[in-house]
Motif scaffolding. Sequence first.
Motif, PDB file in Angstrom:
ATOM      1  N   LEU A   1      -0.860  -6.321 -17.964  1.00 53.52           N
ATOM      2  CA  LEU A   1      -0.959  -6.292 -16.516  1.00 53.52           C
ATOM      3  C   LEU A   1       0.399  -6.528 -15.870  1.00 53.52           C
ATOM      4  N   GLN A   2       1.177  -7.464 -16.420  1.00 57.09           N
ATOM      5  CA  GLN A   2       2.506  -7.747 -15.883  1.00 57.09           C
ATOM      6  C   GLN A   2       3.375  -6.503 -15.923  1.00 57.09           C
ATOM      7  N   LYS A   3       3.344  -5.760 -17.025  1.00 52.43           N
ATOM      8  CA  LYS A   3       4.148  -4.546 -17.151  1.00 52.43           C
ATOM      9  C   LYS A   3       3.714  -3.515 -16.114  1.00 52.43           C
ATOM     10  N   GLU A   4       2.399  -3.371 -15.897  1.00 56.46           N
ATOM     11  CA  GLU A   4       1.907  -2.420 -14.913  1.00 56.46           C
ATOM     12  C   GLU A   4       2.382  -2.789 -13.513  1.00 56.46           C
ATOM     13  N   LEU A   5       2.390  -4.077 -13.197  1.00 55.82           N
ATOM     14  CA  LEU A   5       2.845  -4.505 -11.883  1.00 55.82           C
ATOM     15  C   LEU A   5       4.323  -4.230 -11.692  1.00 55.82           C
ATOM     16  N   ILE A   6       5.092  -4.408 -12.722  1.00 55.66           N
ATOM     17  CA  ILE A   6       6.535  -4.189 -12.636  1.00 55.66           C
ATOM     18  C   ILE A   6       6.857  -2.704 -12.501  1.00 55.66           C
ATOM     19  N   THR A   7       6.113  -1.853 -13.196  1.00 56.57           N
ATOM     20  CA  THR A   7       6.443  -0.431 -13.209  1.00 56.57           C
ATOM     21  C   THR A   7       5.681   0.394 -12.175  1.00 56.57           C
TER      22      THR A   7
ATOM     23  N   ASP B   1      -2.749   8.800  -2.672  1.00 56.17           N
ATOM     24  CA  ASP B   1      -3.134   7.384  -2.630  1.00 56.17           C
ATOM     25  C   ASP B   1      -2.020   6.524  -3.213  1.00 56.17           C
ATOM     26  N   ALA B   2      -2.254   5.226  -3.298  1.00 56.65           N
ATOM     27  CA  ALA B   2      -1.235   4.283  -3.769  1.00 56.65           C
ATOM     28  C   ALA B   2      -0.857   4.498  -5.230  1.00 56.65           C
ATOM     29  N   ASN B   3      -1.670   5.245  -5.984  1.00 56.96           N
ATOM     30  CA  ASN B   3      -1.346   5.572  -7.374  1.00 56.96           C
ATOM     31  C   ASN B   3      -0.653   6.918  -7.504  1.00 56.96           C
ATOM     32  N   GLY B   4      -0.369   7.558  -6.376  1.00 59.97           N
ATOM     33  CA  GLY B   4       0.295   8.852  -6.399  1.00 59.97           C
ATOM     34  C   GLY B   4      -0.636  10.019  -6.694  1.00 59.97           C
ATOM     35  N   GLN B   5      -1.939   9.767  -6.625  1.00 57.83           N
ATOM     36  CA  GLN B   5      -2.918  10.809  -6.897  1.00 57.83           C
ATOM     37  C   GLN B   5      -3.271  11.555  -5.613  1.00 57.83           C
TER      38      GLN B   5
END
Length: 115
Positions: free
Chosen positions: A2-8, A81-85
Motif C-alpha cells: 500500500l505504501q508503494k502504491e501511495l508513493i507512485t 478519474d483519479a486513476n487516469g481511467q
Amino acid sequence: MLQKELITKKDYAAIGEEISHETATEFVESYKQKHAGEREGYILGRNIIDQILAQPGCVGMRFYYGLNEEGQKTLVYVGIDANGQDLLKKTVVMQNGSLGTDHATIADRIGFWPW
C-alpha cells in the motif's frame, strides 16, 4: 504494498502547467514551420468542457485523435478519474429515485482553426 502504491500514484488533476507567452509562441511557430499548410489548432467551448468536468469523479480530460465524418483530423475528448481511467459511465438518479448508470459525456465537434 500500500505504501508503494501511495508513493507512485499519479495526481491526474495536477497534469498541465501554465507556460510563458514566449514559450507558447515558440511552440506554435515551431509547429507551423514543420507542418506548413496543416490546421493550426482547434477551438473548444467552455460549455462542453464544464459538462465533462462536472461529472462525478472527473479530475481531468483526455484527448484522442480521430477522423470525423469528412475524414478530417479531430479531437475526441473524455473525462478521466483519479486513476487516469476514461469516464465511460456515470451514476444517475433514475425516475423512481434509485441509482443507475448511464453513458458518461464524450465529445467532439471542435472548431477548426483557422476557419
